[in-house]
Scaffold this motif. Sequence first.
Motif, PDB file in Angstrom:
ATOM      1  N   ASP A 110      32.559  54.344  19.956  1.00 20.15           N
ATOM      2  CA  ASP A 110      31.497  53.757  19.132  1.00 20.15           C
ATOM      3  C   ASP A 110      30.183  53.694  19.901  1.00 20.15           C
ATOM      4  OD1 ASP A 110      33.130  53.471  16.936  1.00 20.15           O
ATOM      5  OD2 ASP A 110      33.621  51.367  17.345  1.00 20.15           O
ATOM      6  N   GLU A 111      30.263  53.311  21.164  1.00 21.38           N
ATOM      7  CA  GLU A 111      29.052  53.230  21.989  1.00 21.38           C
ATOM      8  C   GLU A 111      28.448  54.622  22.201  1.00 21.38           C
ATOM      9  OE1 GLU A 111      27.671  51.487  26.330  1.00 21.38           O
ATOM     10  OE2 GLU A 111      29.516  50.762  25.434  1.00 21.38           O
ATOM     11  N   LYS A 113      28.773  57.230  20.164  1.00 18.10           N
ATOM     12  CA  LYS A 113      28.205  57.653  18.881  1.00 18.10           C
ATOM     13  C   LYS A 113      26.834  57.028  18.660  1.00 18.10           C
ATOM     14  CE  LYS A 113      32.457  58.517  16.288  1.00 18.10           C
ATOM     15  NZ  LYS A 113      33.328  58.031  15.193  1.00 18.10           N
ATOM     16  N   THR A 114      26.721  55.747  18.987  1.00 15.83           N
ATOM     17  CA  THR A 114      25.439  55.056  18.844  1.00 15.83           C
ATOM     18  C   THR A 114      24.395  55.673  19.759  1.00 15.83           C
ATOM     19  OG1 THR A 114      26.547  53.001  18.224  1.00 15.83           O
ATOM     20  CG2 THR A 114      24.292  52.816  19.051  1.00 15.83           C
ATOM     21  N   ALA A 115      24.773  55.943  20.995  1.00 15.48           N
ATOM     22  CA  ALA A 115      23.835  56.555  21.951  1.00 15.48           C
ATOM     23  C   ALA A 115      23.402  57.935  21.469  1.00 15.48           C
ATOM     24  CB  ALA A 115      24.479  56.644  23.327  1.00 15.48           C
ATOM     25  N   LEU A 117      23.294  59.041  18.362  1.00 17.37           N
ATOM     26  CA  LEU A 117      22.429  58.866  17.205  1.00 17.37           C
ATOM     27  C   LEU A 117      21.024  58.443  17.638  1.00 17.37           C
ATOM     28  CD1 LEU A 117      22.238  58.885  14.122  1.00 17.37           C
ATOM     29  CD2 LEU A 117      23.038  56.522  14.139  1.00 17.37           C
ATOM     30  N   THR A 118      20.947  57.506  18.556  1.00 13.38           N
ATOM     31  CA  THR A 118      19.656  57.048  19.071  1.00 13.38           C
ATOM     32  C   THR A 118      18.903  58.189  19.730  1.00 13.38           C
ATOM     33  OG1 THR A 118      20.533  54.822  19.408  1.00 13.38           O
ATOM     34  CG2 THR A 118      18.548  55.404  20.640  1.00 13.38           C
TER      35      THR A 118
END
Length: 125
Positions: A110-111, A113-115, A117-118
């Motif tokens: 999850d972390e 994926k967030t990175a 996307l950012t």
Amino acid sequence: MLPIGVESKAEASNCSIRSVLSNVTGKWRMIIVLALEDGPRRFGEIKRCIGDVTQRVLTENLRGLQRDGYLTRTVHPGPPVAVSYELTPLGRGLLAMLKPLVYWSHEQMDEVKTARLTYDRSQSG
């Protein structure tokens, strides 16, 4: 610090760390080792377990893992002749090192994926 730096191509080819890591960290080799965790498997079982690997790529990677001593290939007389692959003690040691990385990877997805996307958003502007 571990001796990972080299000054020449010749020195790089003699580096034990690079030699071992380059042979075990490939996508397919790590997955094959994980697929053999529960014991010997036949070629078709390994292929079905992994799913998205071609026969040629699986064969090449099994040979490489066998060459380096991580697994054995056993031919069982038939009929029909059957071939199975099994981790050696060296392969079991590698598996023991890979499993924490696999668990960590799963927990961090999850972390990551967030990175991603950012990052992607920051690059599209």
